[in-house]
Design a protein around this motif. Sequence first.
Motif, short mmCIF file in Angstrom:
data_model
loop_
_atom_site.label_atom_id
_atom_site.label_comp_id
_atom_site.label_asym_id
_atom_site.label_seq_id
_atom_site.Cartn_x
_atom_site.Cartn_y
_atom_site.Cartn_z
N TRP A 1 0.83 -1.21 0.00
CA TRP A 1 0.00 0.00 0.00
C TRP A 1 0.86 1.25 0.00
O TRP A 1 0.62 2.19 -0.75
CB TRP A 1 -0.90 0.01 1.23
N LEU A 2 1.87 1.28 0.88
CA LEU A 2 2.71 2.46 0.99
C LEU A 2 3.47 2.72 -0.31
O LEU A 2 3.58 3.86 -0.76
CB LEU A 2 3.70 2.29 2.15
N GLY A 3 3.99 1.65 -0.92
CA GLY A 3 4.75 1.82 -2.15
C GLY A 3 3.89 2.32 -3.29
O GLY A 3 4.28 3.24 -4.03
N LEU A 4 2.70 1.73 -3.46
CA LEU A 4 1.82 2.15 -4.55
C LEU A 4 1.30 3.56 -4.34
O LEU A 4 1.21 4.35 -5.28
CB LEU A 4 0.65 1.17 -4.67
N ALA A 5 0.94 3.90 -3.09
CA ALA A 5 0.44 5.24 -2.81
C ALA A 5 1.52 6.29 -3.00
O ALA A 5 1.27 7.39 -3.50
CB ALA A 5 -0.11 5.31 -1.38
N ALA A 6 2.76 5.97 -2.61
CA ALA A 6 3.86 6.92 -2.78
C ALA A 6 4.23 7.10 -4.25
O ALA A 6 4.82 8.12 -4.62
CB ALA A 6 5.08 6.44 -2.00
N ALA A 7 3.90 6.13 -5.10
CA ALA A 7 4.24 6.21 -6.52
C ALA A 7 3.29 7.12 -7.30
O ALA A 7 3.56 7.43 -8.46
CB ALA A 7 4.24 4.81 -7.14
N LEU A 8 2.19 7.54 -6.69
CA LEU A 8 1.25 8.42 -7.40
C LEU A 8 1.91 9.77 -7.66
O LEU A 8 2.57 10.32 -6.78
CB LEU A 8 -0.02 8.61 -6.56
N PRO A 9 1.73 10.33 -8.83
CA PRO A 9 2.33 11.65 -9.13
C PRO A 9 1.84 12.72 -8.17
O PRO A 9 0.65 12.78 -7.83
CB PRO A 9 1.86 11.92 -10.57
N ALA A 10 2.76 13.58 -7.75
CA ALA A 10 2.41 14.62 -6.78
C ALA A 10 1.52 15.70 -7.38
O ALA A 10 0.84 16.42 -6.64
CB ALA A 10 3.69 15.25 -6.22
N ASP A 11 1.50 15.83 -8.72
CA ASP A 11 0.71 16.88 -9.35
C ASP A 11 -0.72 16.44 -9.64
O ASP A 11 -1.48 17.21 -10.23
CB ASP A 11 1.38 17.34 -10.64
N ARG B 1 -6.52 11.64 -7.24
CA ARG B 1 -5.82 10.87 -6.22
C ARG B 1 -6.80 10.01 -5.42
O ARG B 1 -6.50 8.88 -5.04
CB ARG B 1 -5.07 11.82 -5.29
N TYR B 2 -7.98 10.54 -5.19
CA TYR B 2 -9.01 9.81 -4.46
C TYR B 2 -9.38 8.52 -5.18
O TYR B 2 -9.42 7.43 -4.59
CB TYR B 2 -10.22 10.72 -4.29
N PHE B 3 -9.64 8.62 -6.48
CA PHE B 3 -10.01 7.43 -7.24
C PHE B 3 -8.83 6.48 -7.40
O PHE B 3 -9.01 5.25 -7.42
CB PHE B 3 -10.57 7.82 -8.60
N ALA B 4 -7.63 7.01 -7.49
CA ALA B 4 -6.46 6.15 -7.60
C ALA B 4 -6.26 5.33 -6.33
O ALA B 4 -5.96 4.12 -6.38
CB ALA B 4 -5.21 7.00 -7.89
N ILE B 5 -6.43 5.96 -5.17
CA ILE B 5 -6.31 5.24 -3.90
C ILE B 5 -7.40 4.17 -3.80
O ILE B 5 -7.15 3.04 -3.34
CB ILE B 5 -6.43 6.22 -2.71
N THR B 6 -8.61 4.48 -4.27
CA THR B 6 -9.70 3.50 -4.24
C THR B 6 -9.36 2.28 -5.08
O THR B 6 -9.56 1.14 -4.66
CB THR B 6 -10.99 4.15 -4.76
N ILE B 7 -8.84 2.51 -6.27
CA ILE B 7 -8.48 1.39 -7.15
C ILE B 7 -7.34 0.57 -6.55
O ILE B 7 -7.34 -0.67 -6.60
CB ILE B 7 -8.11 1.92 -8.55
N ILE B 8 -6.36 1.26 -5.96
CA ILE B 8 -5.24 0.55 -5.34
C ILE B 8 -5.73 -0.36 -4.22
O ILE B 8 -5.34 -1.54 -4.13
CB ILE B 8 -4.21 1.56 -4.80
N LEU B 9 -6.59 0.16 -3.37
CA LEU B 9 -7.11 -0.65 -2.26
C LEU B 9 -7.93 -1.83 -2.76
O LEU B 9 -7.85 -2.94 -2.22
CB LEU B 9 -7.94 0.23 -1.32
#
Length: 373
Positions: A218-228, A234-242
Amino acid sequence: MADQQLLDERDDVVALAPQWKLVVWSFRRHRMAVAGLVITVIIYLVALFAGFLAPYSSGHLDPEYTYAPPQQLHLVDRSGGSTEFGLYVNGLTSVQDRETLKLTYTVDPGQKIPVGFLVKGEEYRLFGFLPADVHLIGPVTPGQPMFLLGADRTGHDLLSRMILGTQISMSIGLLGVAIAFLIGVTLGGVSGYVGGRTDTIIQRIVEFFMSFPTLPLWLGLAAALPADWGPLTRYFAITIILSMIAWTDLARVVRGRFLSLREEQFVEAATLDGSRRARTIFRHMLPSFSSHLIASLTLSIPGMILAETALSFLGLGLQAPVVSWGVLLQEAQNIRTLADAPWLLLPGVAVVVAVLSLNFLGDGLRDAADPYQ
């Protein structure tokens, strides 16, 4: 004789009752599950009407009241020598220490801020599209300070942000579990029904995902999201990751049930009648243990909520200006919060209440749906 006849009639009623009625009757006897259902419904109603229930918007702040303590809501005013009825809060006066720059607040009994119901305030969109400006509770005069649960380090009203954070924290559980449920049921059903090489390939995929340690992944995938990326992206990306991680256990359970169900007579009858595989799976086999799937679905939502809260708390999940319970708990990562502003820990209480109520609800559904109980 009459008692025996009454028992026989009751057994006939139970025997004629459909499965869903038996589940409801069993669920109603589970008091903690019923309490969990009531609390869960209340929480989702708060999320649905968050803009109306919150006194202020999530962006409203008053820099003059950083770390302001909770204000007590009064109904009766006897300060002027006469008794007056009406909701109000007393104002706050602050004194700043010259050496430590710490603000110390004291209640000012001479300053009375009237509070009312259904008052006009900041505009918001009810249900996401209906413009409105009426709030359930708030100061009668817009702009006056009212912090029923205190304020954070920037002067945001904690009560408003907790209510508005309910939308994100509770909806990310629903979205994430829905995606994981779809993947788990589809792959698990195909694996158990088809068998053979297809079953072997799907099970190797399941084992591949289960072999990764959950939290570091989780930490690795969440940290890999672009900061911009924006807050919504980001909300939908976190949902898909989980959701991409949480489907494996459900797939294993569904596969086991399908392995036992595919030998049942009603499945063979559907196959001989010309029913296609997809129709046999979704029309005949899945409904036979739908109650178990509903219970599993309910028990999976707390895990999603805790995962989002943990990632946001560590700064790797949702980011401001998005407001969730995990984002609010970032304020509790310093000693000053524990010493001078313990009310900032209240979002953690909201997480505990939501997770416990969902767990009690899921346990009750699982017990009620168990045919061997």
